[in-house]
Design a protein around this motif. Structure first.
Motif, PDB file in Angstrom:
ATOM      1  N   ARG A 208       0.832  -1.205   0.000  1.00 46.28           N
ATOM      2  CA  ARG A 208       0.000   0.000   0.000  1.00 46.28           C
ATOM      3  C   ARG A 208       0.870   1.260   0.000  1.00 46.28           C
ATOM      4  O   ARG A 208       0.922   1.999   0.982  1.00 46.28           O
ATOM      5  CB  ARG A 208      -0.935  -0.011   1.199  1.00 46.28           C
ATOM      6  N   VAL A 209       1.533   1.514  -1.127  1.00 43.62           N
ATOM      7  CA  VAL A 209       2.413   2.685  -1.181  1.00 43.62           C
ATOM      8  C   VAL A 209       1.633   3.993  -1.214  1.00 43.62           C
ATOM      9  O   VAL A 209       2.240   5.073  -1.145  1.00 43.62           O
ATOM     10  CB  VAL A 209       3.366   2.620  -2.400  1.00 43.62           C
ATOM     11  N   GLU A 210       0.299   3.931  -1.319  1.00 44.36           N
ATOM     12  CA  GLU A 210      -0.488   5.160  -1.222  1.00 44.36           C
ATOM     13  C   GLU A 210      -0.429   5.752   0.186  1.00 44.36           C
ATOM     14  O   GLU A 210      -0.719   6.942   0.388  1.00 44.36           O
ATOM     15  CB  GLU A 210      -1.942   4.915  -1.623  1.00 44.36           C
TER      16      GLU A 210
ATOM     17  N   VAL B 136       4.221   4.184   4.411  1.00 45.08           N
ATOM     18  CA  VAL B 136       4.669   3.007   3.666  1.00 45.08           C
ATOM     19  C   VAL B 136       5.545   3.446   2.495  1.00 45.08           C
ATOM     20  O   VAL B 136       6.583   2.829   2.208  1.00 45.08           O
ATOM     21  CB  VAL B 136       3.459   2.181   3.171  1.00 45.08           C
ATOM     22  N   PHE B 137       5.150   4.522   1.830  1.00 47.23           N
ATOM     23  CA  PHE B 137       5.976   5.051   0.744  1.00 47.23           C
ATOM     24  C   PHE B 137       7.378   5.386   1.258  1.00 47.23           C
ATOM     25  O   PHE B 137       8.388   5.020   0.639  1.00 47.23           O
ATOM     26  CB  PHE B 137       5.331   6.300   0.142  1.00 47.23           C
ATOM     27  N   ALA B 138       7.437   6.098   2.365  1.00 51.01           N
ATOM     28  CA  ALA B 138       8.731   6.510   2.909  1.00 51.01           C
ATOM     29  C   ALA B 138       9.589   5.299   3.264  1.00 51.01           C
ATOM     30  O   ALA B 138      10.796   5.266   2.977  1.00 51.01           O
ATOM     31  CB  ALA B 138       8.525   7.390   4.136  1.00 51.01           C
ATOM     32  N   ALA B 139       8.971   4.278   3.861  1.00 53.96           N
ATOM     33  CA  ALA B 139       9.728   3.099   4.272  1.00 53.96           C
ATOM     34  C   ALA B 139      10.205   2.272   3.088  1.00 53.96           C
ATOM     35  O   ALA B 139      11.307   1.717   3.116  1.00 53.96           O
ATOM     36  CB  ALA B 139       8.866   2.245   5.195  1.00 53.96           C
TER      37      ALA B 139
ATOM     38  N   HIS C 177      10.727   3.373  -0.037  1.00 51.38           N
ATOM     39  CA  HIS C 177      11.492   4.120  -1.029  1.00 51.38           C
ATOM     40  C   HIS C 177      12.721   4.815  -0.446  1.00 51.38           C
ATOM     41  O   HIS C 177      13.464   5.482  -1.178  1.00 51.38           O
ATOM     42  CB  HIS C 177      10.599   5.161  -1.716  1.00 51.38           C
ATOM     43  N   GLY C 178      12.939   4.628   0.836  1.00 53.67           N
ATOM     44  CA  GLY C 178      14.033   5.339   1.494  1.00 53.67           C
ATOM     45  C   GLY C 178      15.395   5.074   0.872  1.00 53.67           C
ATOM     46  O   GLY C 178      16.162   6.012   0.589  1.00 53.67           O
ATOM     47  N   LYS C 179      15.735   3.824   0.669  1.00 52.93           N
ATOM     48  CA  LYS C 179      17.057   3.483   0.145  1.00 52.93           C
ATOM     49  C   LYS C 179      17.213   3.966  -1.300  1.00 52.93           C
ATOM     50  O   LYS C 179      18.256   4.529  -1.661  1.00 52.93           O
ATOM     51  CB  LYS C 179      17.292   1.980   0.243  1.00 52.93           C
ATOM     52  N   ILE C 180      16.204   3.727  -2.122  1.00 51.52           N
ATOM     53  CA  ILE C 180      16.287   4.179  -3.515  1.00 51.52           C
ATOM     54  C   ILE C 180      16.469   5.688  -3.575  1.00 51.52           C
ATOM     55  O   ILE C 180      17.307   6.211  -4.341  1.00 51.52           O
ATOM     56  CB  ILE C 180      15.022   3.757  -4.293  1.00 51.52           C
ATOM     57  N   LEU C 181      15.711   6.432  -2.780  1.00 52.57           N
ATOM     58  CA  LEU C 181      15.802   7.892  -2.818  1.00 52.57           C
ATOM     59  C   LEU C 181      17.131   8.380  -2.250  1.00 52.57           C
ATOM     60  O   LEU C 181      17.673   9.396  -2.705  1.00 52.57           O
ATOM     61  CB  LEU C 181      14.627   8.502  -2.053  1.00 52.57           C
ATOM     62  N   GLU C 182      17.680   7.661  -1.292  1.00 50.22           N
ATOM     63  CA  GLU C 182      19.025   7.992  -0.802  1.00 50.22           C
ATOM     64  C   GLU C 182      20.046   7.862  -1.933  1.00 50.22           C
ATOM     65  O   GLU C 182      20.910   8.722  -2.119  1.00 50.22           O
ATOM     66  CB  GLU C 182      19.399   7.057   0.349  1.00 50.22           C
ATOM     67  N   LEU C 183      19.928   6.790  -2.711  1.00 47.70           N
ATOM     68  CA  LEU C 183      20.847   6.584  -3.828  1.00 47.70           C
ATOM     69  C   LEU C 183      20.647   7.634  -4.920  1.00 47.70           C
ATOM     70  O   LEU C 183      21.602   8.021  -5.593  1.00 47.70           O
ATOM     71  CB  LEU C 183      20.646   5.168  -4.392  1.00 47.70           C
ATOM     72  N   VAL C 184      19.408   8.103  -5.080  1.00 47.58           N
ATOM     73  CA  VAL C 184      19.155   9.199  -6.022  1.00 47.58           C
ATOM     74  C   VAL C 184      19.829  10.474  -5.526  1.00 47.58           C
ATOM     75  O   VAL C 184      20.526  11.175  -6.282  1.00 47.58           O
ATOM     76  CB  VAL C 184      17.636   9.414  -6.204  1.00 47.58           C
TER      77      VAL C 184
ATOM     78  N   SER D  74      -1.209  10.029  -7.752  1.00 46.53           N
ATOM     79  CA  SER D  74      -0.694  10.577  -6.493  1.00 46.53           C
ATOM     80  C   SER D  74       0.666   9.980  -6.152  1.00 46.53           C
ATOM     81  O   SER D  74       1.565  10.672  -5.663  1.00 46.53           O
ATOM     82  CB  SER D  74      -1.683  10.315  -5.359  1.00 46.53           C
ATOM     83  N   TYR D  75       0.824   8.688  -6.424  1.00 45.18           N
ATOM     84  CA  TYR D  75       2.120   8.045  -6.179  1.00 45.18           C
ATOM     85  C   TYR D  75       3.207   8.710  -7.017  1.00 45.18           C
ATOM     86  O   TYR D  75       4.300   9.024  -6.511  1.00 45.18           O
ATOM     87  CB  TYR D  75       2.051   6.552  -6.510  1.00 45.18           C
ATOM     88  N   LEU D  76       2.927   8.940  -8.287  1.00 47.82           N
ATOM     89  CA  LEU D  76       3.933   9.520  -9.174  1.00 47.82           C
ATOM     90  C   LEU D  76       4.229  10.963  -8.802  1.00 47.82           C
ATOM     91  O   LEU D  76       5.371  11.426  -8.956  1.00 47.82           O
ATOM     92  CB  LEU D  76       3.480   9.401 -10.628  1.00 47.82           C
ATOM     93  N   ASP D  77       3.244  11.692  -8.305  1.00 47.39           N
ATOM     94  CA  ASP D  77       3.489  13.041  -7.782  1.00 47.39           C
ATOM     95  C   ASP D  77       4.483  12.990  -6.628  1.00 47.39           C
ATOM     96  O   ASP D  77       5.448  13.772  -6.575  1.00 47.39           O
ATOM     97  CB  ASP D  77       2.181  13.670  -7.288  1.00 47.39           C
ATOM     98  N   ARG D  78       4.230  12.079  -5.701  1.00 48.45           N
ATOM     99  CA  ARG D  78       5.092  11.960  -4.524  1.00 48.45           C
ATOM    100  C   ARG D  78       6.502  11.522  -4.931  1.00 48.45           C
ATOM    101  O   ARG D  78       7.505  12.035  -4.416  1.00 48.45           O
ATOM    102  CB  ARG D  78       4.476  10.963  -3.537  1.00 48.45           C
ATOM    103  N   LEU D  79       6.567  10.591  -5.876  1.00 46.55           N
ATOM    104  CA  LEU D  79       7.877  10.102  -6.324  1.00 46.55           C
ATOM    105  C   LEU D  79       8.659  11.211  -7.016  1.00 46.55           C
ATOM    106  O   LEU D  79       9.866  11.387  -6.784  1.00 46.55           O
ATOM    107  CB  LEU D  79       7.684   8.918  -7.274  1.00 46.55           C
ATOM    108  N   ALA D  80       7.995  11.977  -7.872  1.00 56.08           N
ATOM    109  CA  ALA D  80       8.674  13.053  -8.594  1.00 56.08           C
ATOM    110  C   ALA D  80       9.225  14.093  -7.634  1.00 56.08           C
ATOM    111  O   ALA D  80      10.344  14.593  -7.807  1.00 56.08           O
ATOM    112  CB  ALA D  80       7.719  13.700  -9.590  1.00 56.08           C
ATOM    113  N   ALA D  81       8.449  14.415  -6.616  1.00 53.14           N
ATOM    114  CA  ALA D  81       8.903  15.402  -5.638  1.00 53.14           C
ATOM    115  C   ALA D  81      10.096  14.869  -4.853  1.00 53.14           C
ATOM    116  O   ALA D  81      11.086  15.584  -4.630  1.00 53.14           O
ATOM    117  CB  ALA D  81       7.754  15.769  -4.695  1.00 53.14           C
TER     118      ALA D  81
END
Length: 798
Positions: free
Chosen positions: A206-208, A212-215, A217-224, A245-252
């Motif tokens: 449930r990444v919405e 859950v999104f933060a948990a 995607h944390g490592k991937i976003l750190e690498l970004v 909404s997921y893609l909005d959050r990911l883009a930000a």
């Protein structure tokens, strides 16, 4: 930085980060700008694909861990390359002892801090999570259980024990848990968690939920943030509750890094305008490029000859549309019974809360759900409960679909349930959490149904021209006219100029070169029919049925380039997988050993034979098609590399690449040996890639696309366009028909201006004037890549 071209590497234990690092110099010299890596986070041990993630916080140890990934990124950077990484937001592997979040949910139940991670219908399971992991009924498996402290073991599987239950007798211990272990066959009807398609071993996430999104995607976003990852490929966004909404959050969170999504578009469907992404991974482009090299009249004739040859077997599904509908009914009533059961319960609860809706019977709601799902013309709608229903969402359930769904009811008043379900699915009706849940789960189920019924079933049942049976394609109308292709490219250049394009992926059922060879059959259906008769006469084993024989022989012809000795080991698993996916005579869970034995015996004696008269006849026929296959292979490659969008090359496809459905197409990458000469396709690919890298303004977001027209008797056989007034691509299409009609005589291609123009694929050749004779343009090769003469740094051959 937006890539100029990406190169997909399929990571696995046999091809870890260090192997990818070794390939960097070769790929940099080839001309790509970014490596495109399959998933890099911790997955089930031994996984050859990485989509079965078990830990979002760690880079996969089997690939070399985070240190290995960072080292690869550093090496790539020193060679001028970036990294694009595949991420998997929709699901995780449902292996409790590897998946900490799932372990905690099973141990603590609905009160666990991790319970919000997963879509679990606790009420349907009587407060338990159903785990369909046993080989037999639990009564037959009791002797295989043992308790080890706070862990319950069954064979190689481990499950957590609820606190204080470890000393209970086994029957009581099993009943005391927050989960119910059961026979795997119960998943079809009893499963109470969301999964990936029909794979119970992959549990939906449930990444919405922001936490859950933060948990996850944390490592991937750190690498970004650290500059290790430069771009993202999002796997299966259709599985998410709210993709936009997921893609909005990911883009930000990713600061707007170049991102593409694995979104399958049907027909003229557009990517939702509010998705903050560069575009798709390129299946829409694959269909348009492939279709250019299919003869529409010959494809129609093939359908008739297929039905005549295959007999009743070919009529089980009727037309392509009827085949899809039959497959959808099978999947929705059998494989997705648990999902439709949940939707019915949610609809009942929403109706119970509204006095005006209470008298819709559960069976009527269930029927309406089924009938609407099987008729949806696209994968899903994109709408959230309570929000506005965009016109594009309403189009997924148009009035014609509603009308046809109502025909399943014998009483008109009961058919009103269809209107209720349609409005629930579009977020127009009801209130509260059940309404929101129905809206999301209907969309998620629709995408799973479309994928399973079309990609994994109908594509294996309707086989007049198997090269057309790829995701995003239309086997009922496989040909694409130049006008349609130009309109598609003009739209991409305007709306999504940096979208992805692809010809071969880790998911294609046949590589581009295999499809290019098979597509020539649309230009010679009569010769193909003759060949089948002759092959049937001399093959020592009989096929299980004529429909299978037709498909098997086309596959064998497409793989004519396989090295000697590999045919049986490559064709047999792919063809056996095909009959199981089709589900007509055997299946994955309901095997028919006799039928499957007939399949393997026939394949070994005929389509995959390594010698004798059968192989000689097949090779001889394949040889007569070689010139036309060459035109298709080079034409498709050059079009993809120069059309609007960012081309993605799958590992090895810069040269001739023969591969079938996975796992055949996921074999570890082997880069060419140092100093090895490139083949013709490799030369064309390298020239186009280097041109893209050196002239990004021509092909990038600000570049333009202009169709070019030919005139003369052979004009329909030339496809050409100009990029930004600087580069002209011209290719030959339907070259067998062209040869039969007498060639290029009297045909000219109009150029954007008088030039002069240099053909990068044939150094020294220049053209000037308002047009060029196609006979001269294609004298050396069936393709040409022209740039304005005198440009410094033009990366031509030689």
């Amino acid at each position: 930085m937006t890539p100029t071209a990406t190169y997909r590497l399929q990571l696995q234990p046999d091809f870890p980060f260090s192997a990818a690092e070794d390939a960097v110099p070769y790929l940099a010299a080839l001309g790509v700008s970014h490596l495109h890596l399959s998933p890099v986070l911790e997955a089930v041990p031994g996984s050859r694909h990485g989509y079965d993630v078990v830990d979002h916080g760690r880079v996969r140890a089997e690939l070399g861990g985070e240190e290995g990934l960072r080292r690869l990124a550093g090496t790539a950077r020193r060679h001028g390359l970036g990294l694009v990484v595949d991420i998997v937001p929709n699901h995780m592997a449902a292996v409790p002892h590897l998946n900490r979040a799932l372990w905690e949910v099973l141990r603590e139940g609905p009160g666990s801090a991790y319970a919000r991670w997963f879509d679990i219908d606790w009420e349907a399971g009587g407060g338990k999570v159903l785990l369909p992991v046993l080989a037999g009924r639990i009564g037959d498996e009791l002797g295989a259980f043992r308790v080890d402290g706070e862990v319950l073991r069954h064979g190689g599987q481990e499950f957590p024990l609820r606190s204080g239950t470890g000393r209970l007798p086994l029957p009581e211990l099993l009943d005391a848990q927050h989960y119910r272990l059961c026979w795997w066959r119960l998943a079809r009807t009893e499963l109470n968690y969301r999964r990936f398609f029909t794979i119970s071993g992959l549990i939906g996430v449930r990444v919405e939920d922001p936490e859950v999104f933060a948990a996850t995607h944390g490592k991937i976003l750190e690498l970004v943030r650290d500059g290790v990852i430069d771009g993202l490929r999002v796997d299966h966004p259709d599985g998410l509750a709210d993709p936009a909404s997921y893609l909005d959050r990911l883009a930000a969170a990713a600061a707007g890094r170049w991102t593409v999504v694995e979104k399958i578009l049907t027909g003229d469907e557009r990517l939702p305008a509010d998705w903050v992404v560069a575009g798709t991974t390129g299946y829409d482009a694959l269909h348009r490029v492939d279709g250019l090299f299919v003869d529409p009249m010959g494809a129609a004739e093939l359908i008739g000859r297929y039905r005549e040859y295959a007999g009743p077997a070919a009529d089980r599904g009727g037309s392509w549309a009827a085949t899809v509908r039959r497959a959808a009914y099978r999947v929705v009533t059998h494989d997705l019974a648990a999902e439709t059961g949940l939707l019915t319960r949610l609809a009942e609860r929403v109706c119970a809360e509204d006095p005006a809706l209470r008298d819709h019977a559960p069976w009527a709601l269930h029927t309406a759900i089924r009938e609407l799902l099987v008729r949806m013309p696209v994968y899903r709608a994109y709408v959230t409960a309570g929000g506005p229903c965009p016109e594009t969402a309403a189009e997924t359930l148009p009035e014609v679909v509603v009308r046809d769904a109502k025909a399943a009811f014998t009483v008109a008043e009961e058919a009103a349930a269809v209107d209720v379900v349609r409005d629930l699915a579009l977020g127009r009706l009801g209130a509260g959490p059940d309404r929101a849940a129905f809206c999301a789960r209907f969309a998620q189920t629709a995408s799973a149904l479309r994928a399973k019924s079309v990609e994994d079933t109908a594509f294996y049942r309707y086989v007049p021209l198997v090269s057309a049976n790829e995701v995003g394609g239309d086997p009922g109308r496989p040909a694409v006219t130049p006008e349609e292709f130009h309109a598609f490219c003009a739209r991409l250049a305007r709306d999504r100029p940096t979208t992805g394009t692809a010809l071969t992926t880790h998911d294609t059922k046949r590589s581009a070169d295999v499809r290019a060879r098979i597509a020539v059959l649309s230009e010679c259906p009569e010769q193909w029919s003759w060949l089948l008769v002759e092959l049937g006469r001399i093959t020592p084993a009989s096929p299980p049925d004529a429909q299978f024989a037709w498909s098997a022989w086309q596959t064998a012809l497409g793989c004519a380039g396989l090295p000697a000795g590999e045919a049986v080991g490559r064709l047999e698993p792919a063809l056996l997988k095909g009959v199981r996916e089709a589900g007509l005579c055997t299946g994955w869970t309901e095997h028919d050993p006799g039928y499957e034995r007939a399949v393997t015996d026939f394949v070994a004696a005929g389509p995959a034979s390594d010698g004798g008269p059968v192989r000689e006849m097949l090779d001889r026929f394949a040889g007569t098609l070689d010139p036309y296959v060459r035109a298709n292979v080079l034409g498709a490659a050059l079009v993809q590399l120069t059309m609007p969008g960012v081309p993605d090359l799958y590992q090895g496809t810069e040269e001739e690449y023969v591969a079938l459905v996975d796992p055949d197409n996921r074999r570890p990458f082997r880069r060419p040996s140092e100093g090895a000469a490139r083949g013709e396709k490799g030369e064309v690919t390298a020239v186009a890639l280097r041109l893209r890298r050196e002239r990004p303004e021509v092909f990038g977001a600000s570049g333009t696309y202009l169709p070019l027209g030919a005139s003369g008797p052979a004009a329909p056989h030339c496809l050409a366009f100009c990029r930004s007034g600087e580069v002209v691509t011209a290719v030959t299409r339907l070259s067998l028909r062209l040869a039969e009609s007498g060639g290029w005589h009297g045909t000219e291609l109009a150029l954007p201006d008088e030039g002069p123009w240099t053909d990068l694929l044939t150094p020294g050749r220049k053209f000037a004037g308002e047009s060029v004779a196609t006979a001269d343009l294609f004298a050396e090769r069936p393709v040409a890549l022209l740039v304005r003469a005198g440009r410094e740094g033009d990366p031509g051959l030689g």
